[in-house]
Write a protein that holds these residues in place. Sequence first.
Motif, PDB file in Angstrom:
ATOM      1  N   LEU A 149      12.064  80.049 -96.478  1.00 20.82           N
ATOM      2  CA  LEU A 149      12.582  78.927 -95.531  1.00 20.82           C
ATOM      3  C   LEU A 149      11.905  77.852 -96.180  1.00 20.82           C
ATOM      4  O   LEU A 149      10.899  77.858 -96.943  1.00 20.82           O
ATOM      5  N   VAL A 150      12.526  76.773 -95.757  1.00 22.64           N
ATOM      6  CA  VAL A 150      12.110  75.349 -96.163  1.00 22.64           C
ATOM      7  C   VAL A 150      10.861  74.767 -95.260  1.00 22.64           C
ATOM      8  O   VAL A 150      11.511  74.362 -94.196  1.00 22.64           O
ATOM      9  N   LYS A 151       9.721  74.968 -95.412  1.00 21.14           N
ATOM     10  CA  LYS A 151       8.782  74.497 -94.500  1.00 21.14           C
ATOM     11  C   LYS A 151       8.504  73.023 -94.664  1.00 21.14           C
ATOM     12  O   LYS A 151       8.799  72.248 -95.620  1.00 21.14           O
ATOM     13  N   PRO A 152       8.706  72.391 -93.293  1.00 21.00           N
ATOM     14  CA  PRO A 152       8.488  70.945 -93.281  1.00 21.00           C
ATOM     15  C   PRO A 152       6.795  70.442 -93.637  1.00 21.00           C
ATOM     16  O   PRO A 152       6.018  71.370 -93.165  1.00 21.00           O
ATOM     17  N   SER A 153       6.827  69.162 -93.797  1.00 17.83           N
ATOM     18  CA  SER A 153       5.545  68.648 -93.952  1.00 17.83           C
ATOM     19  C   SER A 153       4.941  68.415 -92.439  1.00 17.83           C
ATOM     20  O   SER A 153       5.592  67.894 -91.714  1.00 17.83           O
ATOM     21  N   GLY A 154       3.873  68.687 -92.041  1.00 14.50           N
ATOM     22  CA  GLY A 154       3.286  68.565 -90.873  1.00 14.50           C
ATOM     23  C   GLY A 154       2.514  69.786 -90.323  1.00 14.50           C
ATOM     24  O   GLY A 154       1.477  69.932 -90.247  1.00 14.50           O
TER      25      GLY A 154
END
Length: 336
Positions: A17-22
């Motif tokens: 999955l594409v982890k978001p920044s934060g």
Amino acid sequence: MPKITPSSLPVSALFGLVKPSGPTSMSVINDVKILCTRSKLFLTQAQLEKAEKDVKRRKKSRDIIKIGQGGTLDPLADGVLVVGIGRGTKKLSEFLDCTKEYYTTCLLGCETDSYDSQGASVRQAPWKHVTREQVESELEKFRGSIKQTPPIFSALKMDGRPLYEYARKGIPLPRAIEPREVTVHSLELVEWKGSEHTYRWPEKQFTDEEKQAMEKALENVEPDASMKNEPEVSEEASEQAPTAFVLKMTVSGGTYVRSIVHDLAHAVGSAGHVVTLTRSRQGRFALKKEADDEKTFDCLPWDLLERAAKDAGPKDEEGWTEWERELLKRIDVVEG
């Protein structure tokens, strides 16, 4: 899509999955776990009913599904996060030592305790003199098999005590931090931003007491260690954003991207830290794959999972919701 039939359900699997920044990697995994406990992909009908009852009773279904991730990303970082479900969790160790690809942005003129923009400024140094050609000429030193010293502000332990504890409490290190051998398969400068960007140094600063504690921690192994600022003296530079540039690298497991940026900035006579970090590939999972590449899996977009967490939406004629259909295109089923 993989051949998943009603008789083969539920499945064990790996997917990216594409982890978001934060958010932290753990919080992302916890959110994904909630979605997976609502899916017939991973649970029997009886397990789904039990999970639903637990939710109504506000009880956590800790053992109803087994889930893990194949290599943590810092909160600052985004990109590929490999997830294992069921027997897939036993395959996650493969992704700790596999080859990984990153894009990272270095901002010159300031180094931080964490080597990235979420830390506190430790030292400032001149940056105006650094050119693209100078950076590119130094990259060769960081290619191939190299020795890399982990940051002192890391959770690695020395004599049972985390390194960051020595630095924060001013406890002298009993010995030098042991370098580790890593492999940088490729390293290139892909974008020279110069001052055309919005990145800025962290506002948080190390206090004099914190600098003294860090110098004390290093006194036995780096007698000349100094946290003294050496700010840029050019009046022109004071009105500009410090130079930034983007690196692309393919590295072995265990490589500290932040350390490469930190050490490279020192090599060009400045200081620097990471302001963006994207893991674009981890093993056979990638943000983008070539159309004819059948051995690579692309990753599930995070916004799709966020929407599904609020409302999974309608099911199709086969009983799949939108996020499940998209996952079926990207899933690596673990047999046995």
